[in-house]
Scaffold this motif. Structure first.
Motif, PDB file in Angstrom:
ATOM      1  N   ARG A   1       9.466 -31.027  27.954  1.00 19.54           N
ATOM      2  CA  ARG A   1      10.563 -31.479  28.830  1.00 19.54           C
ATOM      3  C   ARG A   1      10.937 -32.902  28.435  1.00 19.54           C
ATOM      4  O   ARG A   1      10.163 -33.831  28.642  1.00 19.54           O
ATOM      5  CB  ARG A   1      10.115 -31.422  30.293  1.00 19.54           C
TER       6      ARG A   1
ATOM      7  N   TYR B   1       5.015 -30.161  28.597  1.00 18.95           N
ATOM      8  CA  TYR B   1       5.956 -29.165  29.132  1.00 18.95           C
ATOM      9  C   TYR B   1       7.211 -29.006  28.273  1.00 18.95           C
ATOM     10  O   TYR B   1       8.142 -28.304  28.675  1.00 18.95           O
ATOM     11  CB  TYR B   1       6.381 -29.560  30.570  1.00 18.95           C
TER      12      TYR B   1
ATOM     13  N   VAL C   1      12.207 -34.227  37.985  1.00 23.62           N
ATOM     14  CA  VAL C   1      11.561 -32.913  38.118  1.00 23.62           C
ATOM     15  C   VAL C   1      11.292 -32.579  39.582  1.00 23.62           C
ATOM     16  O   VAL C   1      10.585 -31.634  39.893  1.00 23.62           O
ATOM     17  CB  VAL C   1      10.244 -32.814  37.299  1.00 23.62           C
TER      18      VAL C   1
ATOM     19  N   HIS D   1       9.408 -28.286  37.014  1.00 22.29           N
ATOM     20  CA  HIS D   1       9.216 -28.289  35.560  1.00 22.29           C
ATOM     21  C   HIS D   1       8.381 -27.110  35.059  1.00 22.29           C
ATOM     22  O   HIS D   1       8.156 -26.975  33.870  1.00 22.29           O
ATOM     23  CB  HIS D   1       8.568 -29.617  35.121  1.00 22.29           C
TER      24      HIS D   1
END
Length: 835
Positions: free
Chosen positions: A296, A294, A318, A254
């Motif tokens: 994400r 992140y 991840v 990640h």
């Protein structure tokens, strides 16, 4: 040098080569080392600190060599075994000892300490040994070890290595459960008469598939894609996955600038969206954390997180599995079948792959390490003179339409043949571990009719054609069910029960194990297990195979060899023995589990009937601890059966590696002698002691198509006792069976001790002929039957130890010894209950 001036070997010397049989020429996977080092090889002890795995050791060593080339190492390129030994072709510039610092990456520093070993390795002594002018000395062994290290160095720096094999990722073959098979190559330096060879063979092992962890978990659970996991993992699924991936090396993905490496500790019981932790005094879940920190957005927030060191939790998506990690856990049944399918290659394909591996991957012609030590290797497999022995004449009952015949191609059938001695089956019962709605009575009755007719036609006597049929729950009290069947059999026939025919629902080992434990050690009755699928589809060929087993379990004899073709056994009272030790499978829960030693011995002048003796002993101990008493038992049984004491003992011993030959010779032959003298001080039968090995890598490939069978293998009876065999000891390779699938593996027979003065032909022919009277099938087999039977008995003995048997990998029960070991009932010990 005169032979009388020293003892060349403590084992039996080769009494010349054999001449019996049709000569043929074959190739074998031995590549001649055409030039050996002429210099002394300098050996160094090497210590790398801190301690790390062998694979990292090799990388550190390579960095050390690169940093010191032209300096402390001069122009030498030393080789390394990955552990504690380094070899160089000359004394290195730093002299006797030195230490070096090696930096790996930015963070890790290692220290290498080198110290020259007192005596250099002299290759001349090895050459003397190969030419039968010197015994195997410690220096010879060191020289062969040096060759192994030199030949293995380059491949082990480039590829994952396990023992003497290395594995290549190219062409990896995926199998179920997130694993893949890597093709590998085995290599070993082998001595022969006047020369050294490099034995190269194919090998294969399982690795974990590299790539996204979520993909691996999908495959472990047998789903098509990660989307099929949208409901999350059940507790059971999570535990199954955790058991397989625990300890796996992963990298996070990640953060593009840095990828950290971790080991999987466990999975969280909660999903990523429910797994919470404290951050700056606030409670936050993993899904939200990754979104905020992140940017994400998790695609699979419903899956658990991976716990790595401490309390660090990473979402599964991840995480990527690092490539090249060996699959160390036991493969499941389906994976094992896929592995076997992959590794099963016909002789032509196998020979071509070996040749390609030798010339391209290993490329010894271009190996700078070999060049430095002055070593050269042939590119071609050795061409070997072999012979194909004539099969023996097999005899059945005189009333058979075909009562004497010579099989062709190593296989035959029971058509027009009646068993040599047919047993009578009068008192028996059928116990079905299935409900009548799954397997109705009329289906069982039809199977029994076919089985009884086949038994009658092949020479058994079955006066009771309608045995009682009982039902039992496979998860219920198996002991009680078998006792009920035993009682019904006896009451129905008004006679001592002889057999319980058990019909199994194809559910694997545990039910079978319990049936054998109870029948062999509690009740004392023979059992014959059949799978329900064969009962539903009653075929005569299957029934004939079952009949062969039932007949010997009841004391009958299926067939025998023309006595004139086994004179060693038929001329004088002779007992043929086979011994084996079965060890607990490696893995969790195996500590403290015992090994099982078994001994089988012939009980007649035809070497067709056998009796067995078993002992439980310390786990992983290869020497049979109580062999003297086991031999004594079977000598007594032989005397009670035949009325005469054996004048000769032919003892075949399975499962012993070359490093254990000396120990086996010292302990086990003395145990056989002690058993004889315990019966009578003056009783000294002549003993021949032969080691039988199947775990080796010699393979044979026919050169002329006329010298091959339909599978492309050498024909049964192919024997090799020159060129690739021991420089001067009495050994030979014998491929006694017909090929079915893949490439045949010959058995390697090595005579340690011989008071019967066998010549090469007499022992090779006798050994081959015996392979035709294995009671369980109408084929010649790959090992002499006494050893085959001993292996069956040891495997069966595992099932007799109730607390020590487990079908699960993780079981840790059963650390006891003889207290949990059931003893086979006396009424079964003299028949082949294990068939």
């Amino acid at each position: 040098m005169e032979e009388a001036t020293f003892q060349l070997t403590q084992f039996a010397r080769r009494p010349g080569v054999g001449h019996e049989g049709r000569p043929i020429r074959i190739r074998s996977n031995f590549f001649e080392i055409t030039r050996l080092p002429e210099m002394n090889i300098v050996q160094y002890d090497i210590a790398i600190t801190p301690t790390v795995p062998r694979r990292l050791n090799r990388r550190i060593f390579n960095r050390f060599v690169a940093q010191n080339q032209g300096g402390a190492l001069g122009d030498a390129r030393p080789v390394f075994d990955g552990g504690k030994t380094m070899l160089a072709h000359k004394l290195l510039p730093f002299g006797q000892d030195a230490s070096f610092n090696v930096r790996m990456g930015e963070a890790r520093d290692f220290r290498i300490i080198l110290r020259r070993v007192g005596q250099d390795i002299n290759m001349n002594e090895l050459i003397q040994f190969l030419n039968a002018r010197s015994p195997m000395t410690n220096n010879c062994q060191m020289a062969m070890m040096a060759l192994e290290i030199i030949f293995g160095h380059k491949a082990s720096t480039e590829y994952p290595t396990v023992g003497r094999s290395f594995y290549v990722p190219h062409g990896a073959h995926p199998i179920t459960g997130g694993a893949e098979i890597w093709q590998g190559y085995y290599k070993s330096a082998r001595p022969a008469r006047g020369r050294m060879y490099l034995n190269i063979d194919l090998s294969a092992t399982a690795f974990y598939e590299g790539g996204p962890l979520v993909q691996m978990i999908t495959k472990i659970l047998g789903r098509r894609s990660p989307d099929d996991l949208h409901r999350g993992l059940s507790d059971r699924d999570r535990q199954n996955v955790e058991k397989i991936i625990r300890g796996l090396k992963i990298r996070d993905n990640h953060r593009s600038e840095i990828r950290r490496s971790f080991k999987v500790m466990r999975l969280t019981p909660t999903s990523a969206s429910q797994t919470k932790f404290q951050k700056d005094g606030n409670t936050i879940d993993v899904r939200h954390y990754f979104q905020v920190t992140y940017n994400r957005r998790l695609l699979y927030p419903f899956l658990p997180c991976v716990v790595v060191r401490g309390n660090v939790c990473l979402p599964i998506e991840v995480c990527d599995v690092e490539q090249g990690q060996r699959h160390i856990r036991k493969l499941n049944k389906r994976q094992t079948e896929e592995m076997m399918t992959f590794t099963r290659q016909n002789p032509t394909v196998r020979a071509n792959k070996i040749r390609d591996g030798s010339n391209n991957l290993l490329n010894y012609r271009g190996d700078e390490y070999l060049r430095q030590f002055g070593i050269e290797v042939s590119n071609e497999m050795a061409v070997v003179e072999a012979r194909v022995l004539t099969p023996p004449t097999i005899q059945y009952h005189p009333s058979s339409r075909e009562n004497r015949f010579r099989p062709t191609g190593g296989a035959w059938n029971l058509r027009d043949k009646r068993l040599a001695t047919g047993a009578t089956l009068g008192s028996w019962a059928v116990l079905a571990f299935l409900n009548s709605d799954v397997l109705p009575d009329h289906v069982i009755i039809a199977f029994i009719r076919e089985l009884v007719n086949t038994c009658q036609d092949t020479g058994m006597n079955v006066p009771n054609r309608n045995p009682p049929i009982l039902r039992a729950n496979p998860q219920g009290n198996i002991e009680e069910s078998l006792k009920q069947a035993w009682l019904r059999a006896g009451n129905t026939a008004k006679a001592q029960p002889q057999l319980i025919l058990c019909i199994l629902p194809n559910t694997g080992v545990p039910l079978y194990a319990e049936i054998k434990r109870v029948s062999d050690t509690v009740i004392g009755v023979a059992t014959q297990c059949v799978q329900s699928q064969h009962v539903r589809n009653a075929k005569r060929q299957y029934c004939a195979n079952v009949c062969l087993k039932i007949n010997v379990k009841l004391g009958g004899m299926n067939s025998f060899i023309d006595p004139t073709q086994i004179p060693f056994i038929s001329d004088k009272p002779t007992i043929v023995m086979g011994a084996d030790v079965t060890h607990p499978a490696p893995g969790p829960g195996s500590e403290g589990r015992p090994s099982f030693a078994s001994l089988c011995a012939s009980m007649d002048a035809r070497a067709s009937r056998y009796a067995a003796s078993i002992r439980v002993q310390t786990g992983r101990a290869e020497i049979i601890a109580d062999l003297a008493n086991m031999v004594k038992e079977l000598l007594k049984t032989f005397y009670q059966t035949c009325g005469r004491k054996p004048e000769r003992i032919l003892f075949y011993r399975d499962g012993v590696s070359e490093s254990q030959f000396q120990s086996v010779l010292r302990h086990e032959i003395n145990a056989v002698r002690a058993a004889c003298q315990a019966l009578e001080a003056s009783y000294k039968p002549l003993i021949t002691f032969v080691i039988v090995q199947k775990r080796h890598h010699a393979r044979f490939f026919p050169i002329d198509r006329r010298d091959s069978d339909r599978t492309g293998n050498c024909p049964p009876g192919t024997v090799v006792d020159s060129r690739i065999t021991h420089p001067f000891e009495f050994d030979f390779y014998l491929q006694s069976h017909a090929g079915l699938l893949g490439t045949c593996r010959p058995a390697h027979y090595h005579v340690l001790f011989d008071e019967n003065n066998f010549n090469a032909d007499s022992l090779q022919t006798l050994t081959y002929n015996l392979c035709y009277i294995y009671a369980r099938c109408t084929r010649s087999v790959s090992l002499v039957p006494p050893v085959y039977y001993a292996h069956l008995v040891s495997t069966r003995a595992k099932l007799h130890a109730r607390d020590l048997y487990s079908d699960t990998e993780s079981s840790e029960e059963g650390t006891g010894g003889a207290t949990t070991f059931g003893v086979v009932k006396p009424e079964l010990q003299r028949v082949m209950y294990f068939a």
